[in-house]
Design a protein around this motif. Sequence first.
Motif, short mmCIF file in Angstrom:
data_model
loop_
_atom_site.label_atom_id
_atom_site.label_comp_id
_atom_site.label_asym_id
_atom_site.label_seq_id
_atom_site.Cartn_x
_atom_site.Cartn_y
_atom_site.Cartn_z
N ASP A 9 51.64 49.10 27.76
CA ASP A 9 51.22 47.95 28.54
C ASP A 9 50.03 48.25 29.44
N THR A 10 49.74 49.53 29.64
CA THR A 10 48.63 49.91 30.51
C THR A 10 47.61 50.71 29.73
N PRO A 11 46.33 50.70 30.14
CA PRO A 11 45.31 51.45 29.43
C PRO A 11 45.61 52.94 29.41
N ASN A 12 45.27 53.56 28.30
CA ASN A 12 45.42 55.00 28.18
C ASN A 12 44.39 55.66 29.08
N ILE A 18 36.90 58.70 28.61
CA ILE A 18 35.87 59.03 27.63
C ILE A 18 34.92 57.87 27.36
N SER A 19 35.09 56.76 28.03
CA SER A 19 34.15 55.67 27.84
C SER A 19 32.74 56.12 28.18
N ARG A 213 34.09 49.41 26.31
CA ARG A 213 35.31 49.49 27.13
C ARG A 213 36.48 49.75 26.19
N PRO A 214 36.80 51.01 25.96
CA PRO A 214 37.77 51.37 24.92
C PRO A 214 39.22 51.16 25.33
N ARG A 215 39.64 49.91 25.40
CA ARG A 215 41.06 49.64 25.62
C ARG A 215 41.84 50.04 24.37
N PRO A 216 43.10 50.44 24.53
CA PRO A 216 43.88 50.90 23.37
C PRO A 216 43.90 49.91 22.21
N ASP A 217 44.03 48.61 22.50
CA ASP A 217 44.09 47.65 21.40
C ASP A 217 42.76 47.57 20.67
N ASN A 220 42.41 50.69 18.49
CA ASN A 220 43.23 50.52 17.29
C ASN A 220 42.56 49.61 16.27
N GLU A 221 41.98 48.52 16.77
CA GLU A 221 41.32 47.57 15.87
C GLU A 221 40.13 48.23 15.16
N GLU A 222 39.36 49.00 15.90
CA GLU A 222 38.21 49.68 15.30
C GLU A 222 38.65 50.74 14.30
#
Length: 242
Positions: A9-12, A18-19, A213-217, A220-222
């Motif tokens: 539920d929270t950003p890694n 590493i952004s 902005r590398p959010r986990p979702d 995953n999509e990329e």
Amino acid sequence: MNTAVPAGDTPNPRLAEISTRWNIVGDPLQFVLRYAPAIQKYLTAIVRNAHDADEIAQDFLLKMMDRRFEHVRPDRGRFRFYLKQAVRNAVREHARRRRPALLSNEALAEYTTDETADSLTEQQWVEDWRRCILDRAWSALESHQRRHEGNLCHTVLRLTAEHPESDSATLAELTVRHSNRPLSVEAFRQQVSRGRRLLATFVRDEVAATLERPRPDEVNEELLNLGLMEYVGPYLGQGHAE
């Protein structure tokens, strides 16, 4: 087999660290050079004349020496989308210089493939981008092995990939020959498990570095879009590699 990377539920926090914020990268040329093989192949595919393709590639890289990525707002914050468009813009600029009397669309058409071939070119761009990410992940794994005494992760994974039909005992023997170090079958299996988690981490981190902005979702999509989830999903669920 579950191939989803647990996002929670929270950003890694590692992804947040590493952004690259690549739209304000201080040295854009170095970042572009990470994907130079994909750029060169893409240009070769969309430009009919090999000499023109080389000239455009040189001009493109020279311009990148003087440019930052300020004010860039690519689709969904993916660096590969921005870079692909930048390359195509470079082709248009070259066409206008060579044929200034023609309309831009006509000039572009003179140097690019037809619609059917262009669709294949886009597929090739994704495949080449994917290969660049994997190459960088493997290089990171090799560097990790060199820095950590007793680590054979890169060696065992390379041998496993090169000898897919061999069993663990045979691969352990091959590892001993390559490394000149003793290694039991059980230790070999442990190195393979650790190596897969490390490689998965490096693949994920490299993909995350190409997102603004590398959010986990979004990572995953990329990974799914690039066909890289198979390298990540089955392994990172076991916990982060050391």
